[in-house]
Design an enzyme around this catalytic site. Structure first.
Site, PDB file in Angstrom:
ATOM      1  CB  SER A   1      -0.940  -0.015   1.204  1.00  0.00           C
ATOM      2  OG  SER A   1      -0.180  -0.084   2.395  1.00  0.00           O
TER       3      SER A   1
ATOM      4  CB  ALA B   1       4.431   1.191  -6.475  1.00  0.00           C
TER       5      ALA B   1
ATOM      6  NE  ARG C   1      20.381   9.652  -1.913  1.00  0.00           N
ATOM      7  CZ  ARG C   1      19.083   9.521  -1.912  1.00  0.00           C
ATOM      8  NH1 ARG C   1      18.538   8.318  -1.956  1.00  0.00           N
ATOM      9  NH2 ARG C   1      18.315  10.574  -1.872  1.00  0.00           N
TER      10      ARG C   1
ATOM     11  CG  LEU D   1       8.814   8.887  -3.881  1.00  0.00           C
ATOM     12  CD1 LEU D   1       8.351  10.164  -3.181  1.00  0.00           C
ATOM     13  CD2 LEU D   1       8.161   7.686  -3.244  1.00  0.00           C
TER      14      LEU D   1
ATOM     15  CD  GLU E   1      16.643  15.095  -2.940  1.00  0.00           C
ATOM     16  OE1 GLU E   1      16.737  14.003  -3.521  1.00  0.00           O
ATOM     17  OE2 GLU E   1      15.755  15.350  -2.114  1.00  0.00           O
TER      18      GLU E   1
ATOM     19  CG  ASP F   1       7.719  -9.734   3.082  1.00  0.00           C
ATOM     20  OD1 ASP F   1       8.779 -10.101   3.602  1.00  0.00           O
ATOM     21  OD2 ASP F   1       6.798  -9.178   3.709  1.00  0.00           O
TER      22      ASP F   1
ATOM     23  CG  HIS G   1      20.187   8.546   2.560  1.00  0.00           C
ATOM     24  ND1 HIS G   1      20.830   9.599   3.173  1.00  0.00           N
ATOM     25  CD2 HIS G   1      19.227   9.099   1.790  1.00  0.00           C
ATOM     26  CE1 HIS G   1      20.258  10.735   2.791  1.00  0.00           C
ATOM     27  NE2 HIS G   1      19.285  10.456   1.941  1.00  0.00           N
TER      28      HIS G   1
ATOM     29  CG  HIS H   1      17.850   5.244   1.559  1.00  0.00           C
ATOM     30  ND1 HIS H   1      16.926   5.641   2.501  1.00  0.00           N
ATOM     31  CD2 HIS H   1      17.620   6.000   0.455  1.00  0.00           C
ATOM     32  CE1 HIS H   1      16.166   6.599   1.976  1.00  0.00           C
ATOM     33  NE2 HIS H   1      16.543   6.816   0.735  1.00  0.00           N
TER      34      HIS H   1
END
Ligand code: SIN
Length: 493
Positions: free
Chosen positions: A11, A14, A279, A381, A116, A211, A232, A340
């Site tokens: 949930s 995605a 990163r 995202l 970033e 999972d 991260h 991360h």
């Protein structure tokens, strides 16, 4: 007429956005979202920084975003996928805005775009420092408005049913009723997020136990690039519990420095982009500094920044640091790299489909080709949004309602009361942490694989007595750890 029934496992951004798209195009189809804890428990809600997308088309171009992504992925991205995602980014952002996501704006009304690491231009859309949380809340509200989306919480998927290379359902633990259930479906979307809990130090919540990857592999799907786990650079060193609090990369984008225990800015010694290198480079520089100094952490220095503006942009970070005793106006904030993001995952095609018909994977659990060896900040995202759209289109075009029966060969477990598993989880997480920094050392990696094998055998034997959620999560974490180390030993091209 029998209508298709779609199961979405997970949930986060995605799963929710895929459900919304299918629900809106086919109001008669039944879409079931199953999630092992509450609807709100997902990795998405901890994504602080934001979503990368080219929205300032006067000064930024998709080509620059594409090149930044390719550079970050170190030659291992699939360029077609990178182009596809970047070129579809703006449409997905407009959809989020239509749903009601309150992205920060400047006084002029234009979107406020942050910078970033690895980005050549400020293109990060954000909602303060809780972007993921804000998106999750809006998407959940939208889901509630669709009567053909059913949200089932506390349903912990443990095996996928596959017959003749076609998915046909999910075998799950109903953790409220303490029973086993089989849910049949015409298409399954795995959107279970990552697996940071495999490591001792992580920014991921406790649900991130890999999972989806483990279940998909057991069902015959393939994985790719699982060895590329992104650390991260800046998790708060002193955070309590298994999940370290993240100090967003956007803080460095805003102008904060990284300093070592002698108070020296050190990043320029490692990369000309300094604190805003990608990163992988910043994390490995920090590990080097820690090895050299023998200290436990390096520090983020925000003391030179204007407090009023800074605290209005990063309210959660300022408040959490204060809770741990650090005032960003006068204290250095101790930080360490933490596991991360799983850059690899279940291999999928451009439709988000695995090699099993009707089985899709989207978001962090998948490998689409976007990230290569190192995900560019705030591209995750975005990938989840773009691939939830493309997978939903494929599902809408190719899914037919069928009558299913519980497939033969699925295990018949029974539910038992949980017992402590720390004798397995503690060493596993420590080994993964140790092995991660020496994945090039094949002999050492093989030693860790052998140790994991031994625990896997013991854990599998326990299944004969019955199962409980933490046991199946451990089983999945062992499988994922195994895959990470095996892919490091025998890299896939
Ligand atoms: C961050 O805000 O630094 C994390 C966002 C991301 O993982 O891209």
């Amino acid at each position: 007429m029998l209508q298709p029934n779609i199961i979405i496992i997970g949930s986060g951004i995605a799963g929710l956005s895929c459900a919304l798209r299918i629900a809106d195009h086919q109001p008669d189809w039944k879409i079931q979202i199953i999630t092992k804890k509450t609807a709100r428990t997902s990795n998405t809600r901890y994504a602080q920084g934001g979503i990368a997308a080219v929205m300032d088309t006067l000064n930024d171009t998709p080509e620059k975003h594409i090149q930044d992504t390719l550079l970050s992925g170190k030659g291992k991205c699939d360029e077609n996928v990178v182009r596809y995602v970047v070129e579809n980014a703006a449409a997905c952002i407009h959809e989020l805005i239509r749903y009601g996501v309150p992205f920060d704006r400047k006084p002029s009304g234009a979107l406020s775009l942050g910078l970033e690491g690895g980005h050549s231009y400020p293109r990060i859309l954000h909602v303060k420092d809780y972007t993921g949380f804000a998106i999750e809340r809006v998407l959940l509200n939208q889901v509630k408005k669709r009567p053909n989306i059913l949200m089932y919480t506390h349903i912990h998927a443990i095996e996928l049913g596959v017959t003749n290379k076609q998915s046909d359902g999910v075998y799950a633990l109903d953790t409220r009723n303490k029973s086993m259930v089989f849910l049949s479906s015409d298409a399954i979307v795995i959107a279970t997020g990552g697996s940071g809990q495999v490591f001792e130090v992580t920014t991921n919540p406790t649900v991130s136990t890999g999972d989806g990857v483990a279940m998909a592999c057991r069902a015959g799907a393939e994985t790719k690039y699982m060895q590329y786990f992104q650390f991260h650079p800046t998790a708060l060193y002193k955070s309590k519990g298994r999940q370290k609090f993240l100090i967003s990369e956007a803080v460095r984008g805003y102008g904060a420095y990284l300093v070592n225990s002698r108070g020296e800015r050190f990043m320029n010694r490692y990369d000309k982009r300094g604190e805003l290198a990608t990163r992988d480079i910043v994390s490995s520089a920090i590990f080097r500094e820690l090895d050299m100094s023998g200290e436990n952490s390096v520090f983020i220095d925000c003391r030179h920044l204007k407090y009023k503006e800074f605290s209005s942009q990063f309210p959660e970070i300022v408040a959490t640091c204060l809770k741990y005793g650090y005032d960003v106006r006068k204290d250095l904030i101790p930080v360490v790299p933490a596991a991360h993001y799983q850059c690899g995952g279940i291999s999928v095609d451009i439709n988000g489909q695995t090699k099993i018909r009707g089985l899709y994977a989207i978001g962090e659990c998948s490998y689409t080709g976007l990230h290569g060896t190192n995900r560019l900040a705030s591209n995750s995202l975005l990938e989840a949004l773009v691939f939830s759209a493309t997978a939903s289109e494929h599902i809408l075009a190719h899914t037919k309602a069928q009558k299913h029966k519980k497939p033969d060969g699925l295990p018949h477990y029974h539910y038992i009361s949980p017992i402590s598993l720390t004798r397995y989880t503690l060493p596993l997480r420590r080994w993964m942490m140790e092995s991660f920094r020496s994945l090039d050392d094949k002999e050492r990696t093989q030693t860790y694989i052998n140790r994991i094998n031994e625990i896997e055998i013991q854990v599998r034997e326990r299944f004969a007595d019955g199962v409980f959620p933490a046991l199946t999560e451990l089983y999945n974490m062992l499988a994922v750890a195994h895959i990470i180390l095996s892919e490091a030993l025998n890299p896939k091209e």
